[in-house]
Design a protein around this motif. Sequence first.
Motif, PDB file in Angstrom:
ATOM      1  N   ALA A 195       8.919  13.458   4.038  1.00  0.00           N
ATOM      2  CA  ALA A 195       7.923  14.034   4.710  1.00  0.00           C
ATOM      3  C   ALA A 195       7.214  13.070   5.536  1.00  0.00           C
ATOM      4  O   ALA A 195       7.493  11.899   5.571  1.00  0.00           O
ATOM      5  N   HIS A 196       6.904  13.540   6.737  1.00  0.00           N
ATOM      6  CA  HIS A 196       6.240  12.598   7.846  1.00  0.00           C
ATOM      7  C   HIS A 196       7.099  11.712   8.512  1.00  0.00           C
ATOM      8  O   HIS A 196       8.291  11.826   8.250  1.00  0.00           O
ATOM      9  N   GLU A 240       2.078   7.148   3.475  1.00  0.00           N
ATOM     10  CA  GLU A 240       2.730   8.180   2.939  1.00  0.00           C
ATOM     11  C   GLU A 240       4.489   8.140   3.551  1.00  0.00           C
ATOM     12  O   GLU A 240       5.413   8.156   2.566  1.00  0.00           O
ATOM     13  N   HIS A 269       6.559  14.546  -0.819  1.00  0.00           N
ATOM     14  CA  HIS A 269       5.340  13.987  -0.149  1.00  0.00           C
ATOM     15  C   HIS A 269       4.452  13.160  -1.278  1.00  0.00           C
ATOM     16  O   HIS A 269       4.929  13.270  -2.187  1.00  0.00           O
ATOM     17  N   ILE A 270       3.471  12.700  -0.895  1.00  0.00           N
ATOM     18  CA  ILE A 270       2.634  11.922  -1.485  1.00  0.00           C
ATOM     19  C   ILE A 270       1.067  12.593  -1.637  1.00  0.00           C
ATOM     20  O   ILE A 270       0.668  13.028  -0.519  1.00  0.00           O
TER      21      ILE A 270
HETATM   22 ZN   LIG Z   1       2.629  14.825   3.061  1.00  0.00          ZN
END
Ligand SMILES: [Zn+2]
Length: 234
Positions: free
Chosen positions: A41-42, A57, A111-112
């Motif tokens: 993610a991201h 993240e 994700h985190i």
């Molecule tokens: Zn995230």
Amino acid sequence: MLSLTKKLMLLTGLLLLCTVVYEVPSLSAAEKKHLVVIDPAHGGQESGVKVTDKAEEKDVTLAIALALQKELAKEGLYEVALTRDSDKTVSCEDRRKYISKIKPDVLLSLHINAGFGKNAEGFEIYYPGFSNMPDQKKLVKDGTKDAKNKYLNDSVRFAQIIQKNLDVLFPRKGRGLREADTPLLEGMSVPGVVVEIGFATNPEERKKLLTASSQSEIAKALAKSIKLFFQVTS
Ligand SMILES: [Zn+2]
């Protein structure tokens, strides 16, 4: 109009082509590799939550995704694709388009977590909600209801398997499975889950998320989950 010579050449060419196509051995079901998509993610301009002054993240999700890809490559049973393999911006829409195009057998988004004070800890696993399924009547009509149910059921199973394997790494810290639609998975016809691996705001978990050896442990637990998922679903 074609001359007779050209016609003959064309015919010979076609015959040759047929022979070649005919002789290509088709892959048996056992030889066909499972296609796995990992979504770190991201990325790029979209950093996600801040982990430390130096790490965000997007860096942690990418590191774990790459470690997971390496783990899965050892098995030789999977074809692994990443929605990004470097620090670049990829919109949710583009990720969804990519996933819809290659139609993986399973999708894992990483994700985190952060927030809720520094004591909040543990992983969370999200799977698509049954309640938000497209209109049931329409699905029955076009014969896709069973298929939709199957991928939703498979997503739940995948979530349960990951929960078991992450519980070993984060004992009694699982915050549970959550049925919720996430922007990436909503309406997708692919079994998939989103894992919030741990809390960047919790000092102990932050350390785990940033250490290469812990990242590798997490990757191993996720690889084991993917392997088990295919054992129970195919
Ligand atoms: Zn995230």
